[in-house]
Scaffold this active site. Structure first.
Site, PDB file in Angstrom:
ATOM      1  N   TRP A  20       0.830  -1.224   0.000  1.00 32.93           N
ATOM      2  CA  TRP A  20       0.000   0.000   0.000  1.00 32.93           C
ATOM      3  C   TRP A  20       0.856   1.264   0.000  1.00 32.93           C
ATOM      4  O   TRP A  20       0.320   2.353  -0.103  1.00 32.93           O
ATOM      5  CB  TRP A  20      -0.964   0.009   1.188  1.00 32.93           C
ATOM      6  CG  TRP A  20      -0.334  -0.385   2.478  1.00 32.93           C
ATOM      7  CD1 TRP A  20       0.296   0.425   3.362  1.00 32.93           C
ATOM      8  CD2 TRP A  20      -0.281  -1.707   3.038  1.00 32.93           C
ATOM      9  NE1 TRP A  20       0.749  -0.292   4.427  1.00 32.93           N
ATOM     10  CE2 TRP A  20       0.405  -1.602   4.259  1.00 32.93           C
ATOM     11  CE3 TRP A  20      -0.759  -2.958   2.624  1.00 32.93           C
ATOM     12  CZ2 TRP A  20       0.631  -2.715   5.064  1.00 32.93           C
ATOM     13  CZ3 TRP A  20      -0.532  -4.050   3.432  1.00 32.93           C
ATOM     14  CH2 TRP A  20       0.157  -3.925   4.634  1.00 32.93           C
ATOM     15  N   GLU A  33      -5.883   0.697   5.198  1.00 29.75           N
ATOM     16  CA  GLU A  33      -6.037   1.272   6.539  1.00 29.75           C
ATOM     17  C   GLU A  33      -7.101   0.528   7.349  1.00 29.75           C
ATOM     18  O   GLU A  33      -6.967   0.350   8.554  1.00 29.75           O
ATOM     19  CB  GLU A  33      -6.378   2.767   6.460  1.00 29.75           C
ATOM     20  CG  GLU A  33      -5.207   3.631   6.030  1.00 29.75           C
ATOM     21  CD  GLU A  33      -4.027   3.558   7.000  1.00 29.75           C
ATOM     22  OE1 GLU A  33      -4.223   3.239   8.178  1.00 29.75           O
ATOM     23  OE2 GLU A  33      -2.890   3.798   6.557  1.00 29.75           O
ATOM     24  N   THR A  39      -4.651  -5.202  13.406  1.00 30.51           N
ATOM     25  CA  THR A  39      -4.093  -6.388  12.746  1.00 30.51           C
ATOM     26  C   THR A  39      -2.646  -6.119  12.336  1.00 30.51           C
ATOM     27  O   THR A  39      -2.323  -5.022  11.885  1.00 30.51           O
ATOM     28  CB  THR A  39      -4.936  -6.734  11.496  1.00 30.51           C
ATOM     29  OG1 THR A  39      -6.313  -6.762  11.883  1.00 30.51           O
ATOM     30  CG2 THR A  39      -4.552  -8.086  10.931  1.00 30.51           C
ATOM     31  N   LEU A  76      -9.250 -12.885   8.551  1.00 34.22           N
ATOM     32  CA  LEU A  76      -8.612 -11.636   8.991  1.00 34.22           C
ATOM     33  C   LEU A  76      -9.218 -11.140  10.308  1.00 34.22           C
ATOM     34  O   LEU A  76      -8.603 -10.360  11.027  1.00 34.22           O
ATOM     35  CB  LEU A  76      -8.770 -10.576   7.891  1.00 34.22           C
ATOM     36  CG  LEU A  76      -7.856  -9.361   7.903  1.00 34.22           C
ATOM     37  CD1 LEU A  76      -6.386  -9.759   7.932  1.00 34.22           C
ATOM     38  CD2 LEU A  76      -8.107  -8.495   6.670  1.00 34.22           C
ATOM     39  N   TYR A  78     -12.371  -9.556  12.970  1.00 33.50           N
ATOM     40  CA  TYR A  78     -13.067  -8.263  13.129  1.00 33.50           C
ATOM     41  C   TYR A  78     -13.903  -7.962  11.883  1.00 33.50           C
ATOM     42  O   TYR A  78     -13.670  -6.992  11.160  1.00 33.50           O
ATOM     43  CB  TYR A  78     -12.081  -7.124  13.395  1.00 33.50           C
ATOM     44  CG  TYR A  78     -11.250  -7.331  14.630  1.00 33.50           C
ATOM     45  CD1 TYR A  78     -11.793  -7.113  15.893  1.00 33.50           C
ATOM     46  CD2 TYR A  78      -9.932  -7.778  14.538  1.00 33.50           C
ATOM     47  CE1 TYR A  78     -11.044  -7.335  17.030  1.00 33.50           C
ATOM     48  CE2 TYR A  78      -9.176  -7.994  15.679  1.00 33.50           C
ATOM     49  CZ  TYR A  78      -9.734  -7.770  16.917  1.00 33.50           C
ATOM     50  OH  TYR A  78      -8.989  -7.984  18.051  1.00 33.50           O
ATOM     51  N   TYR A 113      -8.608   8.287  13.555  1.00 29.68           N
ATOM     52  CA  TYR A 113      -7.305   7.827  13.089  1.00 29.68           C
ATOM     53  C   TYR A 113      -7.339   7.494  11.593  1.00 29.68           C
ATOM     54  O   TYR A 113      -6.510   7.972  10.808  1.00 29.68           O
ATOM     55  CB  TYR A 113      -6.841   6.585  13.890  1.00 29.68           C
ATOM     56  CG  TYR A 113      -5.769   5.854  13.140  1.00 29.68           C
ATOM     57  CD1 TYR A 113      -4.470   6.339  13.131  1.00 29.68           C
ATOM     58  CD2 TYR A 113      -6.069   4.740  12.356  1.00 29.68           C
ATOM     59  CE1 TYR A 113      -3.491   5.732  12.374  1.00 29.68           C
ATOM     60  CE2 TYR A 113      -5.105   4.124  11.595  1.00 29.68           C
ATOM     61  CZ  TYR A 113      -3.812   4.628  11.614  1.00 29.68           C
ATOM     62  OH  TYR A 113      -2.864   4.035  10.848  1.00 29.68           O
ATOM     63  N   ASP A 131      -2.116   6.809  16.464  1.00 26.10           N
ATOM     64  CA  ASP A 131      -2.418   5.412  16.774  1.00 26.10           C
ATOM     65  C   ASP A 131      -1.555   5.000  17.974  1.00 26.10           C
ATOM     66  O   ASP A 131      -0.875   5.852  18.583  1.00 26.10           O
ATOM     67  CB  ASP A 131      -2.171   4.514  15.554  1.00 26.10           C
ATOM     68  CG  ASP A 131      -0.685   4.352  15.236  1.00 26.10           C
ATOM     69  OD1 ASP A 131       0.127   5.139  15.783  1.00 26.10           O
ATOM     70  OD2 ASP A 131      -0.325   3.442  14.465  1.00 26.10           O
ATOM     71  N   CYS A 179      10.955   2.225  18.218  1.00 29.90           N
ATOM     72  CA  CYS A 179      10.479   2.572  19.568  1.00 29.90           C
ATOM     73  C   CYS A 179       9.370   1.599  19.954  1.00 29.90           C
ATOM     74  O   CYS A 179       8.222   1.977  20.163  1.00 29.90           O
ATOM     75  CB  CYS A 179       9.984   4.019  19.586  1.00 29.90           C
ATOM     76  SG  CYS A 179       9.744   4.653  21.243  1.00 29.90           S
ATOM     77  N   CYS A 186      16.958   2.521  21.311  1.00 32.95           N
ATOM     78  CA  CYS A 186      17.346   3.934  21.390  1.00 32.95           C
ATOM     79  C   CYS A 186      18.648   4.249  20.651  1.00 32.95           C
ATOM     80  O   CYS A 186      18.730   5.283  19.990  1.00 32.95           O
ATOM     81  CB  CYS A 186      17.412   4.376  22.840  1.00 32.95           C
ATOM     82  SG  CYS A 186      15.831   4.139  23.667  1.00 32.95           S
TER      83      CYS A 186
HETATM   84  S1  SF4 Z   1      15.240   7.461  21.839  1.00 31.08           S
HETATM   85 FE1  SF4 Z   1      14.357   5.511  22.461  1.00 31.08          FE
HETATM   86  S2  SF4 Z   1      12.570   5.992  23.747  1.00 31.08           S
HETATM   87 FE2  SF4 Z   1      13.153   7.877  22.624  1.00 31.08          FE
HETATM   88  S3  SF4 Z   1      11.854   7.846  20.789  1.00 31.08           S
HETATM   89 FE3  SF4 Z   1      13.810   6.878  20.231  1.00 31.08          FE
HETATM   90  S4  SF4 Z   1      13.508   4.670  20.556  1.00 31.08           S
HETATM   91 FE4  SF4 Z   1      11.833   5.764  21.619  1.00 31.08          FE
END
Ligand code: SF4
Length: 309
Positions: A20, A33, A39, A76, A78, A113, A131, A179, A186
């Site tokens: 997509w 979407e 999912t 799928l 829902y 959303y 989201d 994240c 990080c």
């Molecule tokens: S530094 Fe770490 S906690 Fe901060 S947004 Fe990036 S991945 Fe997330």
């Protein structure tokens, strides 16, 4: 704004190649979407490709019988999403595609959303999406437990007016692959310099309620190569889907045990051999079953007993 620049540059290098993301067709983006709601991406890809091959445009979807749409959606989960998509397709085929997030929200099955996602990706509207991924990233950047409104305001302030589609997808992508809820990476995050959390501490995900274990007894009966199925009715979740009749035979051994998770329930299906015709049941060949809107649990059971490949 430096944060925006870094995020967009990272997205340009690292984004996953998803079907997509190769289209600018609002209909295809809309379908993706809706499928992506609750999912996983990997689960959606084959369904998305099959669905678009079967219903290549909004008119094809609007004029198709609901059963065909549910059959393509089968597995799928829902299923209310498929019903809403079908109902909304009739409106779009008649009135044309709404071009703004506000107008999109008037269609069945489209909330804040999804409206922002479609409007930004398909029409370039600077509408920020919020989201679960965006919520997590924004809260961690701020090292605070922000309200949804505050998160939305920040995302809206950061969004790129020139590339809202990429910005929204970049923020979601960052939450999905860097994240992440339990182990954010990080050191390889493009926003670490702007992040007040980094790897020092991050809000631990809320504990989910313990799953409920439940046993379900179903009957597998065949006659001349056909299997007996019942159509479900009266449940918002699976209304109109076909499944094996429930029940238990005492004169035979269990043919198969199948595990299936729904919301917070861990279901264990025991499939019993049967002969009697259940009230309201119908008999189907393998080929016919392939074209039915079948519940995921029924599909698993029919595979487990060797009726479906
Ligand atoms: S530094 Fe770490 S906690 Fe901060 S947004 Fe990036 S991945 Fe997330």
């Amino acid at each position: 704004m430096e944060l925006r620049k870094r995020l967009l540059a990272w997205y340009g290098r690292k984004k996953r190649d998803l079907p997509w993301r190769r289209t600018s067709d609002p209909y295809a983006i809309w379908v993706s979407e809706i499928m992506l709601q609750q999912t996983r991406v990997a689960a959606v890809v084959p369904y998305y490709e099959r669905f678009l091959a079967r219903f290549p445009d909004v008119c094809a979807l609007a004029t198709a019988p609901l059963d065909d749409v549910l059959a393509q959606w089968s597995g799928l989960g829902y299923y209310r999403r498929a019903r809403h998509l079908h109902a909304a397709a009739a409106i779009v085929a008649r009135d044309g595609f709404p071009g703004t997030a506000k107008e999109l929200r008037a269609l069945p099955g489209i909330g804040a959303y999804t409206a922002a996602a479609i409007a930004s990706i398909a029409f370039g509207e600077a509408a920020a999406v919020v989201d679960g991924n965006v919520e997590r990233v924004v809260c961690r950047l701020a090292a605070g437990d922000l309200t949804k409104r505050e998160i939305g305001e920040r995302a809206q302030a950061w969004i790129s007016p020139r590339s809202p589609a990429n910005f929204n997808q970049a923020l979601m992508e960052l939450g999905a692959i860097v994240c992440t809820p339990r182990s954010p990476s990080c050191p390889r995050c493009p926003l670490r310099e702007f992040c007040a959390t980094r790897s020092d501490r991050w809000p631990t995900p809320r504990k989910r309620a313990a799953p409920i274990d439940k046993r379900v007894e179903v009957v597998f009966a065949t006659r001349g190569g056909r299997v007996q199925l019942l159509r479900r009715s009266g449940t918002a979740l699976l209304d109109g889907m076909w499944e094996l009749p429930s029940g238990k035979q005492t004169d035979g051994d269990v043919l198969a045990t199948v595990k299936h998770g729904v919301l917070n329930q861990r279901l264990s299906y025991r499939v019993w051999p049967g002969r009697r015709t259940a009230a309201g049941a119908r008999w189907f060949t393998v080929r016919e079953v392939g074209e039915l809107p079948l519940t995921t649990a029924a599909r698993k059971c029919l595979k487990a007993v060797g009726f479906l490949p």
